[in-house]
Design a protein around this motif. Structure first.
Motif, PDB file in Angstrom:
ATOM      1  N   LEU A 158      11.814  -5.762   8.838  1.00 13.59           N
ATOM      2  CA  LEU A 158      11.149  -5.628   7.550  1.00 13.59           C
ATOM      3  C   LEU A 158      11.756  -4.468   6.788  1.00 13.59           C
ATOM      4  CD1 LEU A 158       8.724  -6.518   5.706  1.00 13.59           C
ATOM      5  CD2 LEU A 158       7.465  -4.642   6.766  1.00 13.59           C
ATOM      6  N   LEU A 159      12.240  -4.741   5.603  1.00 19.21           N
ATOM      7  CA  LEU A 159      12.800  -3.721   4.713  1.00 19.21           C
ATOM      8  C   LEU A 159      11.844  -3.537   3.547  1.00 19.21           C
ATOM      9  CD1 LEU A 159      16.423  -3.410   3.369  1.00 19.21           C
ATOM     10  CD2 LEU A 159      14.522  -3.520   1.771  1.00 19.21           C
ATOM     11  N   THR A 168       4.422   4.307  -1.518  1.00 20.36           N
ATOM     12  CA  THR A 168       5.515   3.486  -0.997  1.00 20.36           C
ATOM     13  C   THR A 168       6.074   4.053   0.297  1.00 20.36           C
ATOM     14  OG1 THR A 168       6.109   2.778  -3.234  1.00 20.36           O
ATOM     15  CG2 THR A 168       7.754   2.463  -1.512  1.00 20.36           C
ATOM     16  N   LEU A 169       6.363   5.336   0.320  1.00 23.18           N
ATOM     17  CA  LEU A 169       6.948   5.916   1.530  1.00 23.18           C
ATOM     18  C   LEU A 169       5.948   5.943   2.684  1.00 23.18           C
ATOM     19  CD1 LEU A 169       9.243   8.728   0.086  1.00 23.18           C
ATOM     20  CD2 LEU A 169       9.847   6.428   0.850  1.00 23.18           C
ATOM     21  N   TYR A 175       5.123   0.531   8.356  1.00 28.26           N
ATOM     22  CA  TYR A 175       5.481  -0.861   8.615  1.00 28.26           C
ATOM     23  C   TYR A 175       6.981  -1.153   8.702  1.00 28.26           C
ATOM     24  CZ  TYR A 175       0.633  -1.937   7.407  1.00 28.26           C
ATOM     25  OH  TYR A 175      -0.738  -1.998   7.386  1.00 28.26           O
ATOM     26  N   ALA A 176       7.824  -0.380   8.047  1.00 28.13           N
ATOM     27  CA  ALA A 176       9.203  -0.817   7.818  1.00 28.13           C
ATOM     28  C   ALA A 176      10.127  -0.520   8.990  1.00 28.13           C
ATOM     29  CB  ALA A 176       9.764  -0.173   6.551  1.00 28.13           C
ATOM     30  N   ILE A 209      13.807   4.318  11.615  1.00 30.47           N
ATOM     31  CA  ILE A 209      13.866   3.546  10.372  1.00 30.47           C
ATOM     32  C   ILE A 209      15.296   3.579   9.846  1.00 30.47           C
ATOM     33  CG2 ILE A 209      12.995   3.313   8.023  1.00 30.47           C
ATOM     34  CD1 ILE A 209      10.457   4.807   8.997  1.00 30.47           C
ATOM     35  N   GLU A 210      15.904   2.413   9.736  1.00 23.38           N
ATOM     36  CA  GLU A 210      17.262   2.343   9.193  1.00 23.38           C
ATOM     37  C   GLU A 210      17.234   2.685   7.713  1.00 23.38           C
ATOM     38  OE1 GLU A 210      21.154  -0.655   9.086  1.00 23.38           O
ATOM     39  OE2 GLU A 210      19.226  -1.403   9.833  1.00 23.38           O
TER      40      GLU A 210
END
Length: 266
Positions: A158-159, A168-169, A175-176, A209-210
């Motif tokens: 998920l991105l 947002t962050l 989740y991301a 997190i990528e």
């Protein structure tokens, strides 16, 4: 901080291509060049140039890409949460991922383009309400992915795209698997520090997190030196997925080719 390999993405913007074959050819060229990820975007009209010019839809295109390609990862940069029921989006993602034998990235954001909402009949709301809707949708997407039969081929990454520091962050931290921003080398350290604070609050290692960022402007040889300098600076800060945009009808991949060569020298 970097725990992920350097990768190159190309956002093939589905605008100003009067025939789909131009986009199909561009995806093939990306795969042949060694690009790691081919993205499109989730809009209904061009974002620049002739605002009423040719444009194609996002997710039907991703299904075609999944069938056409064999190696490259694919995804939307990013899907607009407002345009689809979360359970439906999860099912679409699972299906496209199966078509591509496990190569989909599920990119998502809260949405922002007023014309898309107005002309397609979606409630625009406010930036805050759209982010709240995204926050409500993400656990529903996760839940539906866990219920589908057949199940996804794997945990679909998920991105989340965006840089808003309060909401947002926080969602990225919760989740991301991947975070995409338009931060520059000057602004990225602060945004990354804010994300690290949110990760600490939810008990997550921020290095898991990528990190993805947009690089370059319009393509062309004249900007290659500046593009590579930008790539060097962002990679030094821990960004490992560098994505350059390319628009129809020509889909110039000069910058993408230069970035792939740069990646291979690292």
């Amino acid at each position: 901080m970097v725990s992920h390999p350097l990768r190159i993405g190309v956002q093939l913007q589905p605008q100003h291509a009067p025939q789909y074959r131009l986009i199909r050819d561009a995806v093939r060229r990306c795969e042949d060049l060694g690009v790691d990820v081919a993205f499109n975007w989730d809009h209904f009209f061009p974002l620049y140039g002739d605002r009423d010019g040719p444009h194609f839809e996002c997710w039907t295109m991703l299904a075609a890409w999944a069938e056409q390609t064999s190696r490259i990862q694919i995804g939307a940069l990013v899907s607009c949460n407002s345009y689809r029921n979360p359970e439906l989006l999860a099912d679409m993602a699972r299906t496209v991922d199966h078509i591509g034998d496990g190569r989909l990235i599920l990119g998502i954001g809260s949405g922002w383009k007023h014309r898309d909402y107005r002309e397609y009949g979606y409630e625009f709301g406010t930036a805050g309400s759209r982010l709240d809707e995204l926050a409500a949708a993400l656990p529903r997407i996760q839940s539906r992915l866990g219920q589908l039969n057949p199940a996804p081929t794997r945990a679909i990454p998920l991105l989340i795209g965006g840089e808003g520091e309060r909401k947002t962050l926080r969602l990225v931290a919760e989740y991301a698997d991947m975070w995409h921003s338009f931060a520059t080398a000057d602004t990225y350290p602060h945004k990354s520090a804010v994300l690290a604070e949110h990760c600490a609050a939810v008990g997550r290692d921020p290095a898991s997190i990528e990190r993805s960022a947009a690089v370059g402007g319009e393509q062309g040889q004249a900007g290659v030196d500046a593009l590579l300098a930008e790539a060097d600076a962002l990679a030094e800060l821990g960004v490992n997925l560098l994505t350059i945009g390319s628009s129809g009808p020509d889909y110039d991949l000069t910058g993408a080719e230069a970035l792939c060569r740069w990646r291979d020298r690292q």
